[in-house]
Design an enzyme around this catalytic site. Structure first.
Site, PDB file in Angstrom:
ATOM      1  N   LYS A  40       0.969  -1.223  -0.153  1.00  0.00           N
ATOM      2  CA  LYS A  40       0.051   0.082  -0.031  1.00  0.00           C
ATOM      3  C   LYS A  40       0.858   1.445   0.051  1.00  0.00           C
ATOM      4  O   LYS A  40       0.451   2.316  -0.228  1.00  0.00           O
ATOM      5  CB  LYS A  40      -0.751  -0.107   1.130  1.00  0.00           C
ATOM      6  N   GLY A  41       2.202   1.078   0.410  1.00  0.00           N
ATOM      7  CA  GLY A  41       3.024   2.206   0.510  1.00  0.00           C
ATOM      8  C   GLY A  41       3.136   3.293  -0.664  1.00  0.00           C
ATOM      9  O   GLY A  41       3.420   4.380  -0.246  1.00  0.00           O
ATOM     10  N   GLU A 106       7.200   2.288  -6.361  1.00  0.00           N
ATOM     11  CA  GLU A 106       7.422   1.847  -5.148  1.00  0.00           C
ATOM     12  C   GLU A 106       7.686   2.914  -3.880  1.00  0.00           C
ATOM     13  O   GLU A 106       8.464   4.121  -4.592  1.00  0.00           O
ATOM     14  CB  GLU A 106       8.453   0.985  -5.206  1.00  0.00           C
ATOM     15  N   ASP A 107       7.457   2.781  -2.620  1.00  0.00           N
ATOM     16  CA  ASP A 107       7.759   3.790  -1.672  1.00  0.00           C
ATOM     17  C   ASP A 107       9.191   3.808  -1.434  1.00  0.00           C
ATOM     18  O   ASP A 107       9.758   4.984  -1.374  1.00  0.00           O
ATOM     19  CB  ASP A 107       6.846   3.604  -0.417  1.00  0.00           C
ATOM     20  N   ASP A 110      14.843  -0.801  -0.707  1.00  0.00           N
ATOM     21  CA  ASP A 110      15.625  -1.060   0.611  1.00  0.00           C
ATOM     22  C   ASP A 110      16.672  -2.359   0.309  1.00  0.00           C
ATOM     23  O   ASP A 110      17.735  -1.939  -0.485  1.00  0.00           O
ATOM     24  CB  ASP A 110      14.836  -1.504   1.735  1.00  0.00           C
ATOM     25  N   LYS A 138      17.462   3.389   0.081  1.00  0.00           N
ATOM     26  CA  LYS A 138      18.481   3.087   1.304  1.00  0.00           C
ATOM     27  C   LYS A 138      19.509   2.280   0.478  1.00  0.00           C
ATOM     28  O   LYS A 138      19.364   1.068   0.674  1.00  0.00           O
ATOM     29  CB  LYS A 138      17.848   2.395   2.308  1.00  0.00           C
ATOM     30  N   PHE A 159      14.639   3.904  10.133  1.00  0.00           N
ATOM     31  CA  PHE A 159      13.133   3.439   9.952  1.00  0.00           C
ATOM     32  C   PHE A 159      12.148   4.687   9.505  1.00  0.00           C
ATOM     33  O   PHE A 159      12.086   5.743  10.475  1.00  0.00           O
ATOM     34  CB  PHE A 159      12.753   2.634  10.912  1.00  0.00           C
ATOM     35  N   VAL A 160      11.532   4.906   8.313  1.00  0.00           N
ATOM     36  CA  VAL A 160      10.849   6.001   7.917  1.00  0.00           C
ATOM     37  C   VAL A 160       9.363   5.738   7.823  1.00  0.00           C
ATOM     38  O   VAL A 160       9.202   4.734   7.359  1.00  0.00           O
ATOM     39  CB  VAL A 160      11.436   6.695   6.922  1.00  0.00           C
ATOM     40  N   ASP A 166       4.144   3.107   6.566  1.00  0.00           N
ATOM     41  CA  ASP A 166       3.780   2.655   7.966  1.00  0.00           C
ATOM     42  C   ASP A 166       4.509   2.211   8.742  1.00  0.00           C
ATOM     43  O   ASP A 166       5.659   1.767   8.572  1.00  0.00           O
ATOM     44  CB  ASP A 166       2.510   1.889   7.749  1.00  0.00           C
ATOM     45  N   ARG A 172       0.660   6.372   7.627  1.00  0.00           N
ATOM     46  CA  ARG A 172       0.872   6.624   6.244  1.00  0.00           C
ATOM     47  C   ARG A 172       0.267   8.137   5.823  1.00  0.00           C
ATOM     48  O   ARG A 172       0.581   8.478   4.929  1.00  0.00           O
ATOM     49  CB  ARG A 172      -0.007   5.554   5.661  1.00  0.00           C
TER      50      ARG A 172
END
Ligand code: 5GP
Length: 183
Positions: A40-41, A106-107, A110, A138, A159-160, A166, A172
């Site tokens: 969902k990001g 994509e959010d 990583d 990242k 961690f964001v 979320d 969110r």
């Protein structure tokens, strides 16, 4: 859990998203695009980015989750998380991507496991082109050699949350991107 620190303000996000939209508009001039948002990001990033792209475009969405050993949110915050490398499809795209220009939205990029999986999956549709737009990256966490084509911001290993991202489904809807300190 109120100790959030702003990392990227909403005006900075808006400026960068407009730049990415202009880049995409230029790169695909005269062509159509399918934006494939990763649930969902990426929902908020996709809706802002798509409105900055002045081309014929459609939306689709894809859902994934990781098998196995995703820790609880608290552990995830303390030590980051390392998946087994197995990504499971929870929602497939609704349309054929054959001969289409596909941009996966994509959010955050990583370890690279999710997008490597998705690239392979979507490449099987034989699209005309397949690109990745990631709001955040990242690079220090990468396990697989993958780069985004349209990247908003490179960030350190924090961690964001916010702007779609979320922590246990919360935050969110924050307008800024914030860091939850690991202690
Ligand atoms: P990758 O497969 O590249 O390791 O993971 C990408 C996914 O991990 C992202 O779509 C996101 O769901 C999650 N993720 C990675 N880092 C963060 C982070 O800092 N905050 C949040 N909220 N999710 C993250």
């Amino acid at each position: 859990m109120t100790d959030l620190k702003v990392l990227i303000r909403q005006d900075e996000i808006a400026k960068r998203v407009a730049e990415l939209g202009a880049d995409i508009t230029k790169d695909f001039a005269g062509q159509s695009i399918i934006f494939v948002g990763v649930l969902k990001g990426a929902a908020i990033f996709l809706s802002d980015l798509a409105r900055q792209v002045k081309l014929d475009a459609t939306f689709d969405f894809i859902g994934v989750s990781s098998y196995g050993n995703r820790p609880s949110p608290t552990q995830e915050l303390k030590s980051g998380w390392d998946s087994t490398g197995e990504v499971k499809l929870t929602k497939d795209v609704d349309q054929s991507m054959k001969e289409k220009n596909v941009i996966v939205v994509e959010d955050i990029l990583d370890t690279g496991l999710t997008l490597t999986f998705l690239k392979k999956l979507l490449a099987a549709h034989q699209p005309r082109s397949l690109k990745i737009a990631a709001l955040l990256d990242k690079p220090s966490r990468r396990k697989l050699p993958l780069e985004g084509d349209y990247v908003g911001f490179k960030i350190p290993d924090e961690f964001v949350v916010g702007y779609g991202l979320d922590y246990a489904e919360r935050y969110r809807n924050l307008a800024d991107i914030c860091v939850i300190p690991r202690e």
